[in-house]
Design an enzyme around this catalytic site. Structure first.
Site, PDB file in Angstrom:
ATOM      1  N   CYS A  92      -4.274  -2.328   2.900  1.00 29.55           N
ATOM      2  CA  CYS A  92      -5.014  -3.562   2.702  1.00 29.55           C
ATOM      3  C   CYS A  92      -4.710  -4.468   3.889  1.00 29.55           C
ATOM      4  O   CYS A  92      -3.677  -4.341   4.527  1.00 29.55           O
ATOM      5  CB  CYS A  92      -4.603  -4.259   1.415  1.00 29.55           C
TER       6      CYS A  92
ATOM      7  N   HIS B  77       1.106  15.952   1.067  1.00 31.50           N
ATOM      8  CA  HIS B  77       1.390  17.137   0.266  1.00 31.50           C
ATOM      9  C   HIS B  77       1.032  18.355   1.115  1.00 31.50           C
ATOM     10  O   HIS B  77       0.045  18.331   1.859  1.00 31.50           O
ATOM     11  CB  HIS B  77       0.576  17.161  -1.025  1.00 31.50           C
TER      12      HIS B  77
ATOM     13  N   SER C 279       0.848  -1.171   0.000  1.00 28.91           N
ATOM     14  CA  SER C 279       0.000   0.000   0.000  1.00 28.91           C
ATOM     15  C   SER C 279       0.893   1.233   0.000  1.00 28.91           C
ATOM     16  O   SER C 279       2.082   1.142  -0.277  1.00 28.91           O
ATOM     17  CB  SER C 279      -0.941  -0.022   1.207  1.00 28.91           C
TER      18      SER C 279
END
Length: 270
Positions: free
Chosen positions: A146, A123, A118
């Protein structure tokens, strides 16, 4: 099929559900002059540069039990930074009861839980209003996993990692997995609200609103600080340097900015 908190579901193969947490935090500041705006942006770039953000994401990886495979990080000119972490399954141990409970997750510690391939990204978006003297900083973090553990277990740590005035949080599950009888599971844990994953002492600091679509396994919570002290929103000086009228005008501007972000719409107070 609804598991009890202490029950582990026996699956047909691996858990194929994807669970995604989106964490957005906002810091608001009043910057009266161009020089103050530039100083605020410089401060944000120093406080939340790519190196520090990478450390935060590494701690998130520890909390959800992931091995870091690759890190891409970048600082931008004139402002902002991004970090992407690709992670893989950590050592598989007995999954504790807390993986199913609606409860706050831990702060960084020796936590090992099950996870498959994953990613985690962040940001940053420093921004300022050209006329009104308002500067804002937003950090956008996505944790996608997951396996059996929910990325909501990283939420407590993320809240402690940033100075936040407003937080918006989204959580959803996608896809499905199957139990050994072939029955599809579109979510593998009980959840009534993201708020249940935030410690009580943190909840006491914020006004909160939930917008949930239970039948689609989509959960949304937004938070705004209750207490307002103008000194916390001035950059480089304190409110005793301002006249009472200036204090009132700046307070109204800041509260309007925060309300518009919190409610997600422009507000006319003329």
């Amino acid at each position: 099929m609804k598991p009890e908190p202490e029950q582990r579901i026996t699956l047909h193969g691996f858990n194929n559900l994807t669970k995604s947490l989106s964490f957005n935090m906002y810091d608001i500041c009043y910057t009266k002059t161009k020089k103050e705006r530039e100083a605020y942006i410089e401060y944000i770039n120093e406080q939340y540069n790519a190196d520090r953000l990478t450390k935060i994401l590494k701690n998130v990886s520890d909390i959800i039990g992931a091995h870091v495979l690759n890190i891409a990080q970048q600082d931008y000119v004139p402002q902002g930074a991004s970090v992407t972490v690709l992670v893989s399954e950590g050592p598989v141990v007995e999954v504790p009861d807390a993986s199913y409970d609606e409860s706050p997750g831990p702060l960084p510690d020796n936590v090992v839980l099950q996870l498959d391939k994953s990613h985690i990204t962040v940001h940053t978006y420093p921004e300022y209003h050209p006329d009104e003297g308002i500067s804002t900083f937003r950090a956008d973090i996505d944790v996608s996993t997951c396996g059996e553990i929910s990325p909501l277990k990283a939420l407590n740590y993320l809240i402690h990692s940033f100075d936040t005035d407003i937080i918006t949080i989204d959580y959803r599950t996608r896809g499905f997995t199957r139990d050994i009888s072939g029955h599809k599971l579109f979510i593998d844990h009980e959840i009534s609200s993201i708020q249940n994953y935030i410690p009580d002492e943190e909840q006491d600091l914020y006004d909160m609103i939930d917008v949930n679509v239970y039948q689609e396994n989509i959960f949304h919570t937004k938070c705004k600080l209750k207490q307002f002290d103008l000194d916390n929103y001035l950059f480089g000086y304190t409110k005793d340097k301002l006249s009472p009228q200036e204090q009132q005008e700046i307070t109204e501007r800041l509260k309007l900015e925060m309300d518009e972000i919190y409610y997600g719409k422009n507000i006319d107070r003329s």
